[in-house]
Design an enzyme around this catalytic site. Structure first.
Site, PDB file in Angstrom:
ATOM      1  N   HIS A  29       0.830  -1.210   0.000  1.00  0.00           N
ATOM      2  CA  HIS A  29       0.000   0.000   0.000  1.00  0.00           C
ATOM      3  C   HIS A  29       0.867   1.262   0.000  1.00  0.00           C
ATOM      4  O   HIS A  29       0.678   2.153  -0.833  1.00  0.00           O
ATOM      5  CB  HIS A  29      -0.929  -0.025   1.219  1.00  0.00           C
ATOM      6  N   GLU A  30       1.817   1.336   0.935  1.00  0.00           N
ATOM      7  CA  GLU A  30       2.625   2.568   1.028  1.00  0.00           C
ATOM      8  C   GLU A  30       3.524   2.726  -0.194  1.00  0.00           C
ATOM      9  O   GLU A  30       3.747   3.837  -0.668  1.00  0.00           O
ATOM     10  CB  GLU A  30       3.456   2.583   2.317  1.00  0.00           C
TER      11      GLU A  30
END
Length: 869
Positions: free
Chosen positions: A298-299
């Site tokens: 995600h990041e």
């Protein structure tokens, strides 16, 4: 005096922008001196006042173009400069501030985490470091010089690439960083500390060699390899699926213990809650491994969807978060099982997000009004935001969706964009009209689809009558029709699918529901079909179709779509719970239907055909999941019926659970899909067997011989929920072994807080004095307090109000130290309207008590005010 609300309709372009900023940090936990040299450019020729955001530091001095400057006004939130006498179109401000990171418990801005120092600037943390145009549509190039004691802080990190460093005479040294990509202030990061470092590299598809650095607390290096592996998997996946390549020479991740969120995508330097980095078989469960892979992904994916293209204002938060959650869900589905990931995401949505939609904090994925931005990092913005992107993907298909992504990034790279920009790019690239669809961005609440059907056995015509309605929500009375993609399949009674035809032509299995009432007709249907509705959960809606038990069992056995098979069992469980809850409320005997037990038996006997899916199908929904079936929740009744259902399934299939448990052998611990599936199945058998005569001996043995945290925790969980006699001994053994390790102890705190015991609240209060507990650490607080108030439904909602009083005391303390965490914890209290009048009165009383607290934070004020309105 509470902050005024901001409205999306009032957005104005900034009068000034920042092109470059040079930050000099003289770092010390008790006195950090920050000198910010910022290059401003006037955008609005008429404007002569510049208002900068800033608070919670000591303001020392300001210079304009090197000269002392005095024409300013200061208040608790800002510094307003009068530039009418100077009036340059480009100028430099030099601002000096003093900070005390060691005393910053809000964990926003610059603060101390353990022995290190780090930042958290999203959403509005940068203004706690220096005065700045702290808004996401002001993008600047950052150069950062950090000076500190080399023995205490051997690593000094910031965004971008390292460009220079040097030792000084007095054990101090400095390092300078430069980020070539303009970014908003919320993406700024700084970390200083003494770490173990895991190094690796990644060759991008164009042949560039990117350095990868993963920083963890000393002694944790043996828990960092999975995170590094996950990062490389994510980098490769983003190149293959989205054609997006990393752009800097270095990518760094730092794991810190004190963190309000899961992780933060600061450009080139991601700061992570250690919970989403650290893992080895001894300390982390299979679920932890998968969560780490997902959050690392995600990041990383934010580098393009969030950093290179950022959001114009905070109302557009879902532009980056909804899209990036969709991307991380697709990543997990491509590297793991698509059906299993879909089911897990839907479970989260149906419990947490649907509950939010029905609460005083209901809001669209693009809110219209905000008081405290931190309150909008919500399930709606993230999870429902991802569902809206998924519906666009369903309507366009993968090929056209990727064309839309390409166009969106081409148009907006290096800019601050809006949700409308995203939808427009998707529409322009695909030629699909998304005008009606875009109402999903502005309408709150969970739409309800009511479906009936009819079958003409002479003409072989089957009709679906579909009507849509979105109930009123706290923030919106009037609702419009939405464009809802409804994916279906039709089966005969033997489980054979019908081809979907209309007038001799094949039709799509995705029906476009766009009107309040619609009829869909299917021809050539030779017998009355069983409809599979909302396959893959094609839209985030509630479905009302009067399925019989026989129809659901047909879908459970035969549906080709794995989500539909799981969902059929959810509906069977829900029917069983509703029937027994009515019986309980009328003081009648509880009974478990033999047909349902037989259906469960058949699924279990065939577990090897799809182990992971079988495990999910056979897992009884949690009390919190069942609670979402009702407008008015009966916590006591649901708990009693849940326990009855668990015991009925355990005893009714006792020998089969035991046989399956003993069939599964895994000698060593490996992280792969097959082994995770087998462990999951074996541990589910254990959870049920804990409620039988075999329970105590079997669970104790399972604990004793476990060679990994997944099995260890499964034994502890089984002993806790079934209240076995071995529980206290194995819980004590675990505590003695792990009390030095906060992250592992979080698992223990969670189990203690969710005990079904009468005196559990007293235990939770005592555990707040435990040596491993730290009130200022959000992870500990979530593990103990949040687990109790959100997961132990019966105890928290005890009808004497003791749970509410306990939470109120906690919130009063947190209001001073960490308002952001307080605002997350208050959620169950503000949802009082879903309970009986006695509980409502007690919950309102708790909110009124909070409302009288002096210096009530904006974070809490906004939620309390909305609830009491």
């Amino acid at each position: 005096m509470h902050a005024k609300a901001k409205y999306r309709k009032d957005y104005k372009n900034p009068d000034f922008t920042v092109t470059d900023i040079y930050l000099d940090f003289q770092l010390d936990p008790y006195k950090t001196v920050v000198t910010a040299k910022t290059q401003f450019t006037r955008l609005n020729a008429e404007s002569t006042t510049l208002c900068l955001d800033g608070h919670s530091f000591q303001f020392v001095s300001i210079k304009l173009n090197g000269e002392d400057f005095t024409s300013y006004k200061q208040d608790s939130e800002s510094l307003t400069l009068d530039l009418s006498n100077t009036n340059p179109d480009q100028f430099e401000l030099e601002i000096v501030t003093n900070l005390v990171p060691a005393e910053n418990t809000s964990l926003q801005g610059l603060y101390q985490s353990g022995d290190g120092i780090c930042t958290q600037c999203e959403a509005e943390g940068f203004r706690q470091i220096t005065y700045m145009l702290d808004r996401p549509d002001v993008l600047a190039r950052y150069t950062t010089k950090i000076t500190a004691d080399k023995t205490k802080y051997p690593f000094l990190l910031s965004n971008g690439n390292r460009i220079a460093s040097s030792d000084l005479d007095d054990k101090r040294y400095w390092v300078e960083w430069q980020d070539p990509f303009p970014k908003p202030s919320y993406l700024f990061a700084l970390v200083a500390g003494d770490f173990d470092l895991l190094e690796d590299h990644f060759i991008t598809k164009s042949g560039r060699n990117v350095k990868l650095e993963l920083y963890v607390d000393r002694g944790n290096l043996n828990r960092a390899t999975w995170a590094m592996q996950s990062l490389k998997t994510a980098m490769k996946w983003d190149e293959e699926r989205f054609d997006l390549e990393y752009d800097l020479d270095i990518y760094m991740i730092v794991a810190v213990d004190f963190f309000n969120m899961g992780a933060m995508e600061n450009k080139g330097l991601n700061v992570f809650n250690s919970k989403y980095v650290l893992a080895n078989p001894e300390t982390a469960t299979d679920a932890d491994y998968l969560a780490i892979e997902s959050v690392i992904g995600h990041e990383y994916f934010h580098n393009w969807t969030g950093n290179r293209v950022t959001c114009r204002d905070w109302f557009q938060l879902s532009l980056k978060e909804g899209l990036t959650v969709f991307r991380d869900q697709e990543f997990s589905s491509d590297v793991g099982s698509r059906a299993i990931n879909r089911i897990k995401n839907v479970k989260l949505l149906r419990t947490a997000q649907f509950a939010e939609d029905a609460s005083p904090m209901s809001h669209p994925i693009r809110p219209e009004k905000v008081l405290e931005m931190n309150n909008f990092y919500t399930m709606t913005v993230y999870e429902k935001g991802a569902e809206v992107i998924r519906m666009i993907h369903t309507l366009l298909g993968e090929k056209r969706f990727q064309q839309g992504m390409k166009l969106y990034i081409e148009r907006n790279d290096g800019k601050a964009a809006t949700c409308d920009d995203f939808v427009q790019a998707m529409q322009d690239a695909s030629g699909v009209d998304l005008k009606l669809f875009s109402r999903w961005y502005s309408q709150s609440g969970t739409p309800e689809l009511t479906i009936t059907d009819s079958y003409d056995d002479k003409k072989h015509i089957y009709k679906l009558f579909v009507s849509q309605m979105t109930p009123q929500t706290a923030d919106q009375m009037d609702k419009a029709n939405l464009h809802i993609p409804l994916k279906i399949a039709l089966y005969d009674i033997k489980g054979m699918p019908f081809t979907l035809l209309n007038g001799g032509q094949a039709v799509s299995d995705v029906l476009d529901v766009v009107l309040k009432d619609q009829v869909f007709e299917f021809h050539g249907v030779t017998s009355k079909p069983v409809p599979a509705l909302l396959c893959d959960f094609s839209a985030p809606v509630k479905l009302d179709y009067d399925y019989s038990r026989e129809q659901l069992i047909t879908l459970l056995k035969f549906a080709h779509n794995e989500f539909v098979r799981w969902d059929a069992m959810q509906m069977l469980f829900a029917q069983e719970l509703r029937r027994n809850l009515t019986a309980y409320q009328q003081n009648m005997e509880l009974t478990f239907s033999p047909e349902l037990l037989n259906a469960l038996k058949q699924v279990l006997e065939n577990y090897q055909s799809n182990i992971e899916l079988t495990t999910l199908i056979l897992t009884l929904p949690k009390e919190t999941e069942f609670a979402e079936l009702f407008k008015i929740i009966d916590p006591e009744g649901i708990a009693v019926v849940c326990d009855f259902m668990q015991r009925s399934i355990a005893e009714g299939l006792q020998e089969l659970w035991l046989k399956t448990y003993h069939e599964i052998h895994l000698d060593e611990y490996r992280i792969n899909m097959q082994d995770i599936a087998l462990r999951g199945m074996r541990n589910l058998c254990l959870q049920y067997l804990a409620f039988t005569d075999y329970g105590n001996t079997l669970v104790h043995k399972h604990y004793t011989y476990a060679n990994n945290m997944t099995d260890t925790l499964s034994a502890l969980n089984a002993a806790t929920k079934a209240q076995l006699t071995c529980r206290d001994n194995i819980m004590k053994d675990f505590e003695e072994k792990w009390q030095h390790d906060g992250l592992v102890m979080d698992k223990w705190f969670n189990l203690q807080a969710t005990r079904p015991d009468e005196n559990v609240l007293l235990l939770v209060q005592q555990l707040m004095e435990h040596p491993s507990f730290n009130f200022n650490n959000p992870n500990r607080l979530r593990a103990l307090v949040s687990s109790f108030v959100n997961q132990n439904v019966r105890a928290f909602h005890a009808n004497n109000g003791s749970g509410y009083r306990f939470l109120t005391d906690i919130l009063i303390r947190l209001n001073e130290s960490n308002p952001q965490v307080a605002a997350r914890l208050i959620e169950p209290l503000i949802r009082f309207a879903r309970y009986d009048s006695q509980r409502q009165t007690l919950m309102k009383r708790a909110l009124e008590r909070l409302n009288e607290v002096e210096n009530l934070s904006k974070d809490l004020f906004e939620k309390i005010e909305k609830a009491l309105q």
